[in-house]
Design a protein around this motif. Structure first.
Motif, PDB file in Angstrom:
ATOM      1  N   ILE A  55       6.390 -15.610  -1.509  1.00 52.87           N
ATOM      2  CA  ILE A  55       7.764 -15.405  -1.958  1.00 52.87           C
ATOM      3  C   ILE A  55       8.555 -14.605  -0.923  1.00 52.87           C
ATOM      4  CG2 ILE A  55       9.167 -14.292  -3.731  1.00 52.87           C
ATOM      5  CD1 ILE A  55       6.976 -14.960  -5.740  1.00 52.87           C
ATOM      6  N   GLY A  56       7.952 -13.578  -0.376  1.00 56.54           N
ATOM      7  CA  GLY A  56       8.602 -12.751   0.626  1.00 56.54           C
ATOM      8  C   GLY A  56       7.631 -11.703   1.139  1.00 56.54           C
ATOM      9  N   VAL A  57       8.007 -11.045   2.228  1.00 58.75           N
ATOM     10  CA  VAL A  57       7.143 -10.049   2.850  1.00 58.75           C
ATOM     11  C   VAL A  57       7.847  -8.706   2.799  1.00 58.75           C
ATOM     12  CG1 VAL A  57       6.003  -9.312   4.981  1.00 58.75           C
ATOM     13  CG2 VAL A  57       6.049 -11.736   4.359  1.00 58.75           C
ATOM     14  N   LEU A  58       7.114  -7.677   2.325  1.00 63.51           N
ATOM     15  CA  LEU A  58       7.614  -6.304   2.276  1.00 63.51           C
ATOM     16  C   LEU A  58       7.046  -5.553   3.477  1.00 63.51           C
ATOM     17  CD1 LEU A  58       7.429  -7.323  -0.816  1.00 63.51           C
ATOM     18  CD2 LEU A  58       7.688  -4.913  -1.377  1.00 63.51           C
ATOM     19  N   THR A  59       7.913  -5.039   4.290  1.00 67.45           N
ATOM     20  CA  THR A  59       7.475  -4.287   5.464  1.00 67.45           C
ATOM     21  C   THR A  59       7.535  -2.798   5.149  1.00 67.45           C
ATOM     22  OG1 THR A  59       8.344  -6.011   6.919  1.00 67.45           O
ATOM     23  CG2 THR A  59       7.874  -3.853   7.904  1.00 67.45           C
ATOM     24  N   VAL A  60       6.423  -2.127   5.374  1.00 64.47           N
ATOM     25  CA  VAL A  60       6.332  -0.693   5.102  1.00 64.47           C
ATOM     26  C   VAL A  60       5.757  -0.006   6.339  1.00 64.47           C
ATOM     27  CG1 VAL A  60       4.037  -0.878   4.055  1.00 64.47           C
ATOM     28  CG2 VAL A  60       5.508   1.053   3.476  1.00 64.47           C
ATOM     29  N   THR A  61       6.240   1.182   6.627  1.00 67.00           N
ATOM     30  CA  THR A  61       5.773   1.947   7.788  1.00 67.00           C
ATOM     31  C   THR A  61       5.354   3.341   7.348  1.00 67.00           C
ATOM     32  OG1 THR A  61       8.006   2.746   8.295  1.00 67.00           O
ATOM     33  CG2 THR A  61       7.303   0.696   9.345  1.00 67.00           C
ATOM     34  N   ASP A  62       4.514   3.952   8.153  1.00 63.51           N
ATOM     35  CA  ASP A  62       4.108   5.352   7.945  1.00 63.51           C
ATOM     36  C   ASP A  62       4.012   5.994   9.317  1.00 63.51           C
ATOM     37  OD1 ASP A  62       2.703   7.800   7.458  1.00 63.51           O
ATOM     38  OD2 ASP A  62       2.027   6.983   5.549  1.00 63.51           O
ATOM     39  N   ALA A  63       4.791   7.055   9.522  1.00 65.01           N
ATOM     40  CA  ALA A  63       4.854   7.690  10.847  1.00 65.01           C
ATOM     41  C   ALA A  63       3.559   8.378  11.243  1.00 65.01           C
ATOM     42  CB  ALA A  63       6.005   8.699  10.892  1.00 65.01           C
ATOM     43  N   ASP A  64       2.657   8.621  10.278  1.00 65.98           N
ATOM     44  CA  ASP A  64       1.390   9.272  10.597  1.00 65.98           C
ATOM     45  C   ASP A  64       0.466   8.292  11.310  1.00 65.98           C
ATOM     46  OD1 ASP A  64       2.069  11.738   9.463  1.00 65.98           O
ATOM     47  OD2 ASP A  64       1.619  10.991   7.470  1.00 65.98           O
ATOM     48  N   ALA A  65      -0.676   8.815  11.780  1.00 71.12           N
ATOM     49  CA  ALA A  65      -1.619   8.009  12.544  1.00 71.12           C
ATOM     50  C   ALA A  65      -2.961   7.971  11.831  1.00 71.12           C
ATOM     51  CB  ALA A  65      -1.792   8.573  13.959  1.00 71.12           C
ATOM     52  N   GLY A  66      -3.819   7.015  12.269  1.00 70.57           N
ATOM     53  CA  GLY A  66      -5.164   6.935  11.714  1.00 70.57           C
ATOM     54  C   GLY A  66      -5.134   6.633  10.231  1.00 70.57           C
ATOM     55  N   GLU A  67      -6.086   7.248   9.513  1.00 75.95           N
ATOM     56  CA  GLU A  67      -6.138   7.023   8.079  1.00 75.95           C
ATOM     57  C   GLU A  67      -4.881   7.512   7.388  1.00 75.95           C
ATOM     58  OE1 GLU A  67      -9.635   8.695   6.446  1.00 75.95           O
ATOM     59  OE2 GLU A  67     -11.018   7.389   7.531  1.00 75.95           O
ATOM     60  N   ASN A  68      -4.235   8.544   7.934  1.00 74.35           N
ATOM     61  CA  ASN A  68      -2.993   9.038   7.328  1.00 74.35           C
ATOM     62  C   ASN A  68      -1.883   7.999   7.382  1.00 74.35           C
ATOM     63  OD1 ASN A  68      -4.239  11.504   6.867  1.00 74.35           O
ATOM     64  ND2 ASN A  68      -3.593  12.343   8.832  1.00 74.35           N
ATOM     65  N   GLY A  69      -1.983   7.042   8.314  1.00 77.99           N
ATOM     66  CA  GLY A  69      -0.956   6.020   8.441  1.00 77.99           C
ATOM     67  C   GLY A  69      -1.349   4.675   7.847  1.00 77.99           C
ATOM     68  N   TRP A  70      -2.614   4.561   7.299  1.00 76.45           N
ATOM     69  CA  TRP A  70      -3.014   3.323   6.638  1.00 76.45           C
ATOM     70  C   TRP A  70      -2.312   3.241   5.289  1.00 76.45           C
ATOM     71  CZ3 TRP A  70      -9.021   3.829   7.546  1.00 76.45           C
ATOM     72  CH2 TRP A  70      -9.279   3.696   8.916  1.00 76.45           C
ATOM     73  N   VAL A  71      -1.708   2.107   5.014  1.00 76.72           N
ATOM     74  CA  VAL A  71      -0.917   1.951   3.794  1.00 76.72           C
ATOM     75  C   VAL A  71      -1.484   0.799   2.961  1.00 76.72           C
ATOM     76  CG1 VAL A  71       1.372   1.515   2.842  1.00 76.72           C
ATOM     77  CG2 VAL A  71       1.132   2.830   4.948  1.00 76.72           C
ATOM     78  N   ALA A  72      -1.674   1.055   1.669  1.00 72.46           N
ATOM     79  CA  ALA A  72      -2.103   0.029   0.716  1.00 72.46           C
ATOM     80  C   ALA A  72      -0.976  -0.193  -0.276  1.00 72.46           C
ATOM     81  CB  ALA A  72      -3.379   0.460  -0.007  1.00 72.46           C
ATOM     82  N   LEU A  73      -0.717  -1.461  -0.610  1.00 75.15           N
ATOM     83  CA  LEU A  73       0.348  -1.830  -1.540  1.00 75.15           C
ATOM     84  C   LEU A  73      -0.259  -2.249  -2.876  1.00 75.15           C
ATOM     85  CD1 LEU A  73       2.640  -3.923   0.849  1.00 75.15           C
ATOM     86  CD2 LEU A  73       2.835  -1.521   0.256  1.00 75.15           C
ATOM     87  N   SER A  74       0.409  -1.897  -3.946  1.00 76.42           N
ATOM     88  CA  SER A  74      -0.046  -2.296  -5.273  1.00 76.42           C
ATOM     89  C   SER A  74       1.162  -2.530  -6.162  1.00 76.42           C
ATOM     90  CB  SER A  74      -0.967  -1.232  -5.880  1.00 76.42           C
ATOM     91  OG  SER A  74      -0.288  -0.007  -6.022  1.00 76.42           O
ATOM     92  N   ILE A  75       0.977  -3.368  -7.169  1.00 68.66           N
ATOM     93  CA  ILE A  75       2.051  -3.712  -8.111  1.00 68.66           C
ATOM     94  C   ILE A  75       1.907  -2.816  -9.334  1.00 68.66           C
ATOM     95  CG2 ILE A  75       3.035  -5.529  -9.549  1.00 68.66           C
ATOM     96  CD1 ILE A  75       2.022  -7.544  -7.521  1.00 68.66           C
ATOM     97  N   LEU A  76       2.980  -2.120  -9.680  1.00 68.78           N
ATOM     98  CA  LEU A  76       2.930  -1.223 -10.837  1.00 68.78           C
ATOM     99  C   LEU A  76       3.215  -1.947 -12.132  1.00 68.78           C
ATOM    100  CD1 LEU A  76       4.786   1.913  -9.378  1.00 68.78           C
ATOM    101  CD2 LEU A  76       2.334   1.438  -9.448  1.00 68.78           C
ATOM    102  N   ASN A  77       4.007  -3.022 -12.074  1.00 69.98           N
ATOM    103  CA  ASN A  77       4.280  -3.808 -13.282  1.00 69.98           C
ATOM    104  C   ASN A  77       4.272  -5.283 -12.885  1.00 69.98           C
ATOM    105  OD1 ASN A  77       6.710  -3.687 -11.792  1.00 69.98           O
ATOM    106  ND2 ASN A  77       7.872  -4.348 -13.594  1.00 69.98           N
ATOM    107  N   GLY A  78       4.038  -6.134 -13.825  1.00 65.71           N
ATOM    108  CA  GLY A  78       4.061  -7.563 -13.542  1.00 65.71           C
ATOM    109  C   GLY A  78       2.872  -8.060 -12.764  1.00 65.71           C
TER     110      GLY A  78
END
Length: 868
Positions: A596-619
């Motif tokens: 459907i579409g792509v959500l781009t997310v960034t984290d200024a930290d590095a390493g594990e601090n900058g690894w980002v996981a996405l999850s759906i809170l509803n639906g």
């Protein structure tokens, strides 16, 4: 708040003060009191406009009286510049003049506190009241401790016992008070032999004491340099720094030691008086008077030996003082003592063997080219190879006598005949001398004649140091790691460089390179590298700059090293979506698990601090999200007619500890697809019919076809057309292509059943349609319903894919103009809602027309379409 009220006349001052004190500590009196006390507290340094207190509210004054009360400051003190008074409400505010407690109360002691005193007059006369206002200024931590001098020197004797205490007199001062003043002291580097203790005197002042934790030895290390830090009690605390130089003073804990305890000297009977025979050397690692050495003969040395040999008490040089009997051989044994203060003398033995000579030995006459003193030649290590040292002339030789002249002893020297002159020899160097490898040489010029007589001449060479060595860092690349968000003045490393040269030529101080950022500080003496501010890895992850180690000679020599500071990441940044929210458009019936579409997310930290996981809170029962790419997908195909808009909350969580997160909203809008044909709501059945009176006038609205389409836009714009007729008089009825309204086109002459096949189509791509049969029974009345029902068609036999009819139908029948439909298409493309609006207008028009029809007689009543 304190209030007082004037009472009746008292008979004595004592009674007056008693009443004043009584009223001062009682509850507030009524509003008519004309003398009051108010006390407020504020912190120093507040900006303009901060409310200090409301006089009217605190005195419970009624501000609604007439005339109104006015509040004025009595102009007799300078304290009014710090406050603004609202004349109508009595509210006190801070002014643009910032209150600095340390400047305002510079003369007061800490226990006295700091306050501003104001007199406020409440007017007019009938409300007159004098209000004494006291504003207590509370301290904030706006001053850092500072030492009165940049360098503090503390002298400690090397025999100081463990736990000995030495006061650091130049303690730090802090203009702040209470917990914001100096609270503790600490050392940046205690070298493992010092610590600090803090004592508080009766006045509350703190004095740091240097405590010895390990035994000291000046001969091992004579000076310790570190930083002493004064820290106040603020939050965060502020620091003051000074250099603490701990000087270890010498005590006489070492005694002289001879470098050689046994010295052998051989003399010939014809040795010249005054010749240097030996030089005894002793050393004492102490300094100053404690290292003073004197040389003397032992009491066991005979007077004969004392007359024949002379010992210099200061230098230890032993010379021949008398004339030796050439005809006798003899052995002398001299005991020499090295004396130091309060020391047992050190003993060395000099054995002098005098060899009897039958004939006169050769005479060696030295002539020094280089600088010489007391038989010691001084040469700079910068002298080039083959530098001349001395000439030696051999005399007292017979013309035919063969002389052998040679050099004994190790070192870069040689003895060569000087050109073509007989019995002339030149002593010179063979290569560069190196002070750092060896400072002193002792060489012997041996002259032997044909009779075997030998003369030895000792030459001592002392190498003088020059600044030929640059300081050398232990590491050319200095890697340092530090966590971001560090406190100011964080210790990073202590740089170390050494210089092989002596004295000031070997003293090293440290400098930052020109490329070093200003946030870094390097102590010139100790090489301690600190950072003055907090580092942010997201702003800059690596700092690379040069540092210099420079000696103190002229011209100066230096070396450089590269400092690489890596800022380690901390999880201090939350994930961030590139948009505050996302909106995706997708056609309905989109296949399941399609992107459907792509959500781009960034984290200024590095390493594990900058690894980002996405999850759906509803639906999550409808949608899934790809954590890696951020692709949002629907588990099944979506139907816009069931739900056209979805709102999904997506959370992004990083891998830090503790984890940080953020949330965004995704709006999924389903675009309509023409997947629903029009649905005919009226007539409800192909078997329904309607009675039409024969005398109905042309142009009269007979009935309508009403249909709806669940799609939207052009997919829901409906057009009506008659595609087949089974009527007694062809062309008797017309249908409005936009509204579905069926009207009588011409007067009816034949009675019977008229059937119209109406096609209801949308404007989508591809086009979808439905058909309905409209039955009109032309007669005055419905007398035989069974007959009518028998005439109704029982099946649908029509070509739904017929081509559009010509403009002229059968028997001159006018076919509806299809150009109007294309106009509707263009109109719907520009404004979809207009079609819906036209539909509503048509329905209203139809209803109004039916209401306006006249009731001629009972048989003219319209019979609605009935469903069989």
């Amino acid at each position: 708040m304190w209030n007082t009220k004037r009472g009746p006349c008292l008979h004595s001052k004592g009674e007056l003060w008693g009443l004043f004190i009584l009223l001062l500590y009682t509850s507030p009196l009524c509003c008519s009191s004309n003398f009051s006390h108010l006390i407020y507290k504020i912190k120093e340094g507040l900006p303009e406009g901060i409310l200090i207190g409301a006089i009217s509210a605190d005195l419970k004054l009624d501000l609604s009286v007439s005339p109104p009360r006015l509040f004025n400051l009595e102009l007799k003190t300078d304290n009014q510049q710090y406050v603004n008074l609202n004349n109508t409400t009595g509210e006190l505010f801070t002014s643009a003049v910032e209150i600095d407690r340390e400047a305002l109360c510079a003369e007061s002691h800490e226990g006295q506190g700091c306050a501003i005193f104001l007199d406020v007059l409440i007017l007019p006369q009938q409300y007159f009241q004098l209000v004494k206002v006291k504003i207590i200024i509370e301290d904030v931590n706006d001053n850092r401790p500072h030492f009165p001098v940049d360098e503090i020197r503390v002298s400690v004797p090397e025999n100081a016992p463990v736990n000995a205490r030495f006061a650091v007199e130049q303690s730090a001062v802090d203009p702040d008070i209470g917990i914001h003043s100096v609270q503790t002291y600490w050392l940046v580097n205690d070298y493992g032999v010092f610590t600090l203790d803090v004592e508080e005197n009766e006045g509350g002042e703190l004095t740091p004491f240097l405590i010895i934790t390990e035994s000291l030895d000046r001969e091992t290390q004579a000076e310790y340099v570190t930083d002493i830090i004064a820290e106040d009690g603020g939050s965060p605390p502020l620091l003051g720094t000074a250099t603490l130089k701990i000087i270890i003073t010498d005590i006489n804990d070492n005694c002289p030691k001879f470098t050689e305890s046994l010295v052998n000297v051989t003399l010939y009977g014809n040795t010249t008086k005054g010749m240097q025979l030996a030089r005894l050397q002793a050393y004492d690692p102490d300094e100053g008077a404690n290292a003073l050495i004197t040389y003397t003969f032992s009491e066991r040395v005979t007077q004969e030996s004392r007359k024949l040999f002379h010992l210099d008490t200061n230098t230890g040089v032993l010379k021949l003082a008398g004339k030796i009997d050439n005809n006798t051989g003899k052995l002398y044994k001299l005991i020499v003592l090295a004396n130091g203060p309060t020391c047992i003398p050190e003993v060395a033995t000099v054995t002098i063997h005098i060899i009897k000579q039958l004939s006169g030995p050769p005479v060696v006459i030295p002539r020094y080219i280089a600088s010489e003193k007391d038989g010691v030649v001084s040469l700079s290590e910068s002298e080039p190879p083959f530098s001349p040292i001395a000439f030696f002339t051999i005399k007292n030789t017979e013309p035919q006598q063969k002389i052998e002249c040679l050099l004994e002893g190790a070192g870069p020297f040689r003895l060569v005949p000087y050109e073509q002159f007989k019995n002339e020899y030149l002593l010179e160097t063979t290569e560069l001398l190196d002070y750092e490898q060896q400072q002193d040489y002792e060489i012997v010029i041996v002259v032997r004649n044909s009779h075997g007589l030998v003369v030895n001449t000792v030459v001592k060479v002392h190498v003088l140091d020059v600044n030929d060595n640059a300081p050398v860092f232990k590491q050319s690349f200095i890697d340092i790691t530090v966590e971001e968000n560090n406190p100011p003045n964080t210790f990073l490393a202590q740089l170390q460089a050494t210089d092989a040269d002596s004295e000031s030529r070997g003293e090293v101080y440290y400098l930052l390179g020109a490329d070093a950022p200003t946030i870094f500080d390097l102590d010139r003496s100790t090489g301690v590298l600190t950072v003055s501010t907090s580092l942010d890895r997201e702003e800059k992850e690596t700092y690379r700059f040069m540092v210099r180690a420079v000696d103190r000679d002229t011209p100066r020599k230096e070396s450089i090293a590269t400092v690489i500071i890596t800022v380690q990441d901390r999880n201090d940044n939350s994930p961030r979506f590139i948009n505050k929210d996302f909106t995706f458009f997708v056609p309905e019936n989109f296949p399941g698990f399609g992107e459907i579409g792509v959500l781009t997310v960034t984290d200024a930290d590095a390493g594990e601090n900058g690894w980002v996981a996405l999850s759906i809170l509803n639906g999550s029962d409808i949608f899934v999200i790809d954590t890696g790419r951020g692709a949002l997908r629907a588990k099944t195909s979506l139907d816009r007619e069931q739900q056209g808009t979805y709102y999904v909350w997506i959370e992004a969580i990083d891998g830090g500890e503790p984890a940080l997160s953020c949330i965004t909203t995704v709006t999924v809008l389903l675009l309509d697809v023409n997947d629903n044909p029009p649905t005919v709501l009226f007539p409800q059945s192909n078997q329904s019919y309607m009675l039409v009176l024969p005398n109905t006038l042309p142009g009269t609205s007979i009935t309508e076809v009403y249909a709806v389409d669940r799609d939207t836009g052009m997919n829901a714009v409906i057009a009506y057309s008659i595609i087949k007729r089974t009527d007694g008089e062809p062309g008797s009825f017309d249908i409005d292509p936009y509204t579905g309204n069926i009207t009588l086109r011409k007067a009816l002459s034949n009675r019977g059943l008229y059937s119209l096949w109406v096609k209801v189509r949308d404007h989508g791509q591809p086009e979808l349609y439905s058909t309905v049969l409209v039955n009109l029974f032309v007669n005055e009345t419905v007398s035989n319903e069974t007959l009518i029902q028998s005439l109704l068609p029982r099946s649908v036999d029509i070509d739904h894919g017929e081509l559009p009819p010509d403009k002229k139908g059968r028997k001159g029948e006018q076919v509806p103009n299809m150009c109007g439909e294309y106009q509707v298409l263009l109109l719907a493309l520009t404004a979809t809602c207009l079609g819906l609006f036209l539909t509503v207008v048509s329905l209203v028009t139809y209803i109004c027309c039916k209401k306006r029809k006249p009731k001629k007689k009972r048989s003219d009543i319209e019979i609605p379409l009935n469903s069989l």
